[in-house]
Design an enzyme around this catalytic site. Structure first.
Site, PDB file in Angstrom:
ATOM      1  N   ASN A 118       0.849  -1.195   0.000  1.00 44.08           N
ATOM      2  CA  ASN A 118       0.000   0.000   0.000  1.00 44.08           C
ATOM      3  C   ASN A 118       0.879   1.238   0.000  1.00 44.08           C
ATOM      4  OD1 ASN A 118      -1.824   2.018   0.363  1.00 44.08           O
ATOM      5  ND2 ASN A 118      -2.748   1.207   2.238  1.00 44.08           N
ATOM      6  N   CYS A 176      -2.181   4.978   0.763  1.00 42.04           N
ATOM      7  CA  CYS A 176      -3.342   5.290   1.603  1.00 42.04           C
ATOM      8  C   CYS A 176      -3.416   6.794   1.836  1.00 42.04           C
ATOM      9  CB  CYS A 176      -3.285   4.566   2.946  1.00 42.04           C
ATOM     10  SG  CYS A 176      -4.736   4.949   3.937  1.00 42.04           S
TER      11      CYS A 176
END
Lengths: 310, 279
Positions: free
Chosen positions: A127, A130
């Protein structure tokens, strides 16, 4: 019977339908709605090294054509994930992709290292994007060199496939895609949420406690499709499309645009049977179009001027 | 990891009818594709129309009543989601996800008196609880149902609680403007019952209503060291535990453990005041 199998690096999936991180729990708890055996892979909510309490409420807000969230990566940390979640997903009849997050390159490297040898995990999704941590500053999601450093660090500690999940909140997403490919990513997930906000003008209150958050759902599909297409034509690794997908037609649009697989996200909130149902409809939809292998559709988008002539 | 209840499913349903109630409420009667077994009161469903008129995200509603294979929901019309449901034509197709959540505890305890505090549309989960409790043999005299609202028209459906009152349950109303029952709120009514010796000091509280009321109930429970359960309403994106949009702050020393948030949808919506705090 259409051949629905696709490959993301060395990872072979039974079909190109994945759940999107943060929109389907760890996946197995949703079996009454979508059995694991229906989908190509289940992608976990982001796991971080340390527990994160997440952001205060209100964390969600619906808008005309989508959904704002600011969860803030609430999760109980990697130790809890190993002790409680991995035993639950062990032996699942699908691929398990663990989405990992961090606040520094070292964080990412460390969590990947801690999980690298766990055989319950088939792949990592990193990720990079985010919007709800670092006050929305997206440090890893917007600078190609920094994103590449993160992917290199993860790549160095694991032989499992590594997906880089990109943010759409950049000037040129192709630069990000090229950077993470060069750093050793096996696939690119495009895209995470768009930064957005909502406010009530009468009360002056923002809809989210953190004011800004991630915008997802039907309204972002054209943006996501454009981002995925731009990634796909600039790299040779597979692209996993994500953003506003809620029907089998949407899935096929992303494949035509160059995606090898897709993720179903916000649409699962309204209908948690959707990932399984869409996966089930792929075969018939492709068969009706006379397509024998899903791979034959990938990247078949035509030249825009030619397309106008039918 | 909190998971959705094992009996929760996505069901298609048809709208049977919409009955207006009070100033801004409706009772929605829907027939799901298959009949559900008797449900615990204060469990809930996520509802939306399937014809595109509802917003994308379904809305959570407590089960109000089960009758003739149908589910009824008491709904206060507030915004896009509730309006689409209230204005749906008979026969409209709905998506119904549920049953969700935990529901009220049983009104057990040989000598306990149970005080049920409803505020406005927070009345929804109470009559079914009382009905089920009477059927289980709980003495009606041990149940005290106090229902309050700003004004009479926001007390909604009074027929059912009045029927229950005829079977021996104490049912009292309170309105801020005095248009019905006690002039004041349900907490004021409760204090008066105590002052007049109409209630034992030791009671167990169940409450469902607007936030300020639930805050007051939580404070009261702490001050008097009473057991209390709150049926909470939060924004919900999914109802099944996957969106993380419905955090409720937990008590650090409470039975839910050290984690700072509970998920209202899958760990609630009913919480003991030992478990969570509204702050």
């Amino acid at each position: 019977m259409v051949d629905l199998a696709v490959s993301l690096g060395s990872l072979r999936l039974r079909n190109p339908i994945l759940t999107a991180s943060g929109t389907f729990g760890h996946g197995l708890e949703m079996r009454a709605f979508t059995p694991a055996s229906k989908v190509g892979a289940l992608v976990s909510k982001t796991v971080t090294l340390e527990p994160r309490a997440g952001n205060p409420a209100p964390r969600i807000s619906e808008t005309e054509a989508g959904f704002l969230n600011s969860i803030g990566l609430e999760n109980r940390g990697v130790e809890h994930y190993i002790a409680h979640t991995l035993p639950e997903v062990a032996g699942a009849d699908t691929r398990i992709v663990t989405n990992i997050g961090g606040e520094s390159v070292a964080d990412y490297a460390r969590i990947a290292e801690v999980l690298a040898d766990r055989e319950e995990i088939d792949a990592f999704e990193v990720n990079l994007s985010c919007p709800n941590v670092h006050g929305g500053k997206l440090p890893f999601g917007t600078v190609p060199r920094v994103a590449a450093e993160v992917i290199e660090a993860v790549r160095a500690v694991t032989s499992k496939p590594v997906f880089a999940k990109l943010s759409p909140n950049v000037t040129r997403i192709a630069d990000m895609a090229v950077a993470v490919e060069g750093a050793g990513a096996d696939a690119i997930t495009a895209v995470n949420t768009l930064l957005g906000m909502a406010v009530d003008w009468k009360s002056g209150r923002p809809a989210l406690a953190t004011v800004q958050g991630g915008y997802s759902g039907p309204g972002i599909r054209p943006v996501a499709l454009r981002c995925a297409w731009e990634c796909a034509r600039n790299v040779s690794i597979p692209v996993i499309g994500c953003g506003g997908i809620s029907s089998v037609e949407h899935v096929l649009e992303f494949l035509v645009a160059g995606c090898t697989a897709v993720q179903i996200g916000t649409a699962s909130f309204a209908d948690p049977t959707l990932p399984g149902r869409i996966a089930g409809e792929l075969d018939g939809e492709l068969a009706r179009a006379g397509i024998e292998r899903v791979g034959d559709l990938i990247g078949t988008i035509r030249d825009g001027r030619e397309a106008q002539r039918g | 990891m909190p998971a959705p209840p094992s009996d929760a499913r996505l069901l298609h349903a048809r709208l049977v009818h919409v009955r207006p109630t009070g100033d801004d409420g409706v009772v929605l009667r829907v027939r799901p594709e298959r009949e559900l077994p008797p449900l615990r009161a204060s469990r809930f469903f996520m509802l939306k129309r399937l014809d595109g008129t509802s917003p994308m995200i379904p809305r959570p509603f407590s089960i109000y009543r089960q009758v003739d294979g149908c589910l009824e929901f008491l709904i206060k019309v507030m915004g896009r989601g509730t309006r689409a449901l209230a204005e749906a034509p008979e026969g409209a197709e709905l998506s119904v996800v549920g049953p969700l959540g935990n529901g009220w505890p049983d009104l057990d305890g040989e000598s306990a008196s149970w005080v049920l505090l409803g505020g406005g549309v927070g009345a929804a989960p109470f009559p079914m609880l009382i009905e089920a409790s009477l059927a289980r043999g709980v003495a009606p005299g041990r149940i005290h149902y106090l229902l309050g609202a700003a004004t009479k028209g926001l007390l909604y459906d009074l027929d059912w609680p009045r029927d229950l009152a005829e079977r021996g349950v104490r049912f009292l109303t309170a309105t801020d403007d005095g248009s019905e029952g006690f002039h004041g709120n349900v907490l004021g009514l409760l204090e008066r019952l105590w002052d007049e010796g109409e209630l034992p000091r030791e009671v167990r509280l169940l409450a469902c209503g607007p936030d300020p009321m639930l805050h007051a109930v939580e404070r009261l429970a702490r001050e008097r060291d009473l057991e209390a359960w709150l049926s909470l309403e939060t924004l919900m994106g999914c109802g099944v535990g996957i969106c993380n949009g419905c955090p409720v702050p937990t008590r650090p020393d409470g039975p839910l453990g050290a984690w700072g948030n509970a998920k209202c949808c899958v760990e609630g919506p009913v919480f003991s005041t030992r478990e969570v705090t509204l702050g």
